[in-house]
Design an enzyme around this catalytic site. Structure first.
Site, mmCIF file in Angstrom:
data_model
loop_
_atom_site.group_PDB
_atom_site.id
_atom_site.type_symbol
_atom_site.label_atom_id
_atom_site.label_comp_id
_atom_site.label_asym_id
_atom_site.label_seq_id
_atom_site.Cartn_x
_atom_site.Cartn_y
_atom_site.Cartn_z
ATOM 1 N N SER A 146 3.415 3.761 7.531
ATOM 2 C CA SER A 146 2.969 4.971 8.216
ATOM 3 C C SER A 146 1.567 4.765 8.771
ATOM 4 O O SER A 146 0.770 4.014 8.197
ATOM 5 C CB SER A 146 2.945 6.129 7.217
ATOM 6 O OG SER A 146 2.214 7.217 7.748
ATOM 7 N N TYR A 159 1.673 9.925 -0.857
ATOM 8 C CA TYR A 159 2.589 9.313 0.122
ATOM 9 C C TYR A 159 1.946 8.091 0.777
ATOM 10 O O TYR A 159 2.537 7.009 0.846
ATOM 11 C CB TYR A 159 2.953 10.373 1.170
ATOM 12 C CG TYR A 159 3.684 9.862 2.379
ATOM 13 C CD1 TYR A 159 5.059 9.642 2.338
ATOM 14 C CD2 TYR A 159 3.003 9.613 3.578
ATOM 15 C CE1 TYR A 159 5.731 9.186 3.464
ATOM 16 C CE2 TYR A 159 3.674 9.152 4.694
ATOM 17 C CZ TYR A 159 5.036 8.945 4.636
ATOM 18 O OH TYR A 159 5.696 8.481 5.744
HETATM 19 P P1 NDP Z 1 14.183 11.814 8.463
HETATM 20 O O1 NDP Z 1 13.933 12.906 7.481
HETATM 21 O O2 NDP Z 1 14.528 12.160 9.858
HETATM 22 O O3 NDP Z 1 15.322 10.835 7.905
HETATM 23 C C1 NDP Z 1 15.228 10.351 6.607
HETATM 24 C C2 NDP Z 1 16.317 9.343 6.340
HETATM 25 O O4 NDP Z 1 16.105 8.786 5.034
HETATM 26 C C3 NDP Z 1 17.709 9.942 6.323
HETATM 27 O O5 NDP Z 1 18.621 8.980 6.771
HETATM 28 C C4 NDP Z 1 17.924 10.262 4.847
HETATM 29 O O6 NDP Z 1 19.290 10.246 4.463
HETATM 30 C C5 NDP Z 1 17.214 9.088 4.208
HETATM 31 N N1 NDP Z 1 16.744 9.403 2.866
HETATM 32 C C6 NDP Z 1 15.878 10.373 2.483
HETATM 33 N N2 NDP Z 1 15.698 10.344 1.148
HETATM 34 C C7 NDP Z 1 16.479 9.342 0.684
HETATM 35 C C8 NDP Z 1 16.735 8.828 -0.603
HETATM 36 N N3 NDP Z 1 16.189 9.346 -1.721
HETATM 37 N N4 NDP Z 1 17.588 7.790 -0.711
HETATM 38 C C9 NDP Z 1 18.155 7.261 0.383
HETATM 39 N N5 NDP Z 1 17.975 7.709 1.627
HETATM 40 C C10 NDP Z 1 17.133 8.739 1.772
HETATM 41 O O7 NDP Z 1 12.841 10.913 8.404
HETATM 42 P P2 NDP Z 1 12.270 9.848 9.457
HETATM 43 O O8 NDP Z 1 13.377 9.207 10.164
HETATM 44 O O9 NDP Z 1 11.190 10.494 10.228
HETATM 45 O O10 NDP Z 1 11.559 8.821 8.445
HETATM 46 C C11 NDP Z 1 12.026 7.506 8.269
HETATM 47 C C12 NDP Z 1 10.905 6.663 7.666
HETATM 48 O O11 NDP Z 1 9.783 6.673 8.537
HETATM 49 C C13 NDP Z 1 10.391 7.145 6.305
HETATM 50 O O12 NDP Z 1 10.152 6.039 5.470
HETATM 51 C C14 NDP Z 1 9.084 7.836 6.651
HETATM 52 O O13 NDP Z 1 8.191 7.809 5.553
HETATM 53 C C15 NDP Z 1 8.607 6.990 7.811
HETATM 54 N N6 NDP Z 1 7.671 7.644 8.706
HETATM 55 C C16 NDP Z 1 7.993 8.775 9.392
HETATM 56 C C17 NDP Z 1 7.074 9.359 10.236
HETATM 57 C C18 NDP Z 1 7.358 10.613 10.990
HETATM 58 O O14 NDP Z 1 6.402 11.209 11.523
HETATM 59 N N7 NDP Z 1 8.613 11.031 11.132
HETATM 60 C C19 NDP Z 1 5.733 8.786 10.406
HETATM 61 C C20 NDP Z 1 5.506 7.570 9.677
HETATM 62 C C21 NDP Z 1 6.442 7.041 8.862
HETATM 63 P P3 NDP Z 1 20.214 11.606 4.595
HETATM 64 O O15 NDP Z 1 20.359 11.831 6.088
HETATM 65 O O16 NDP Z 1 21.500 11.272 3.939
HETATM 66 O O17 NDP Z 1 19.454 12.699 3.930
#
Ligand code: NDP
Length: 254
Positions: A146, A159
């Site tokens: 991030s 985080y």
């Molecule tokens: P979303 O909330 O859009 O998607 C999250 C994804 O992770 C989904 O596929 C979800 O699965 C899965 N997930 C959540 N919790 C778990 C868990 N306990 N076990 C397995 N899978 C899990 O988030 P983003 O796409 O925005 O985030 C993706 C990554 O990017 C993360 O690591 C986040 O920290 C990082 N990030 C995001 C930023 C942002 O601004 N969006 C900025 C910087 C980093 P399901 O659909 O089944 O719930």
């Protein structure tokens, strides 16, 4: 018949950034196994989209915060690899799954801390450890960090600290897996409008304005800004990029 295409495993590929990564990887001719936590239907839609484009794809359930389930997951993965993909190995691992969590240091409880720790650091560490034996030499690992490891905002200490740990872990992966030709890099997205953190950025015009004001390119990110960078890191063109942190934020707080 033996599979000749490369295969990537993307955690959290059901929506948001992981979905875009899965789709962009497939566009580059890479077959994809994606995982989801609870949203099976969304994951299946991504699988169908990839298959319609002519690549192989499958979805598996995985809670990346539950280290004890990883042995069973590896067994399931091997079955799917052998059954659907005609091989026992993957080439690329993208540790993307994650959740948001915002509290001042004074408000952080042990439960809150442990949930973030398990999903964002311990889970990534041990999932990677468990899957390294299933990786072909010459492949790659991309860990999603991030922008918050470089810039600091109140309420993100836990985080961001976990994400910082992932960046250090990535450098060690690059060092230890180099002899096998396996590269490891971190991609650090800026503020991206996904479902993340209760979709707070996507649903708040005020937050979008704040992010735009501190971003050189003048807008918040969208998932499509990030997936292609991850896909690029899984190509031969990126074969000399190793042990790096690549920020994908449109130039946030430069
Ligand atoms: P979303 O909330 O859009 O998607 C999250 C994804 O992770 C989904 O596929 C979800 O699965 C899965 N997930 C959540 N919790 C778990 C868990 N306990 N076990 C397995 N899978 C899990 O988030 P983003 O796409 O925005 O985030 C993706 C990554 O990017 C993360 O690591 C986040 O920290 C990082 N990030 C995001 C930023 C942002 O601004 N969006 C900025 C910087 C980093 P399901 O659909 O089944 O719930």
């Amino acid at each position: 018949m033996e599979n000749t295409a490369k295969i990537a495993l993307v955690t959290g590929g059901s929506r948001g950034l992981g979905k875009d990564m899965a789709l962009r990887l497939a566009e580059k001719g890479i077959d994809v196994i994606l995982t989801y936590n609870s949203k099976a239907e969304e994951a299946q839609q991504v699988v169908s989209q990839i298959q319609q484009g002519g690549r192989k794809a499958a979805a598996l359930q995985l809670n990346t915060g539950e280290v004890k389930s990883f042995g069973a997951f590896s067994d399931q993965l091997k079955d799917v690899l052998n059954g659907t993909f005609g091989t026992g190995h993957i080439d690329f691992l993208v540790n993307n799954a994650g959740i948001g969590g915002y509290k001042l240091i004074s408000e952080v409880t042990e439960d809150f801390f442990d949930e973030l720790l398990n999903i964002h650091f311990k889970g990534v560490y041990f999932l990677t450890q468990g899957l390294i034996p299933l990786m072909n030499d010459g492949g790659g690992i991309v860990n999603i960090s991030s922008g918050l490891t470089r810039v600091s905002f109140p309420r993100s200490s836990a985080y961001a600290a976990m994400k910082g740990a992932i960046e250090v872990f990535t450098r060690y992966l690059a060092k230890e897996l180099g002899p096998r030709g396996i590269r490891a890099n971190t991609v650090a997205p800026g503020a991206i409008m996904t479902d993340f953190g209760g979709a707070h950025l996507r649903s708040s015009e005020e937050s979008q304005k704040q992010v735009s004001a501190v971003t050189a390119l003048g807008r918040p990110g969208v998932a499509e800004d990030v997936g292609g960078v991850v896909a690029f890191l899984c190509t031969e063109e990126a074969g000399w990029v190793n042990g790096q942190r690549i920020e994908v934020s449109g130039g946030m707080m430069l």
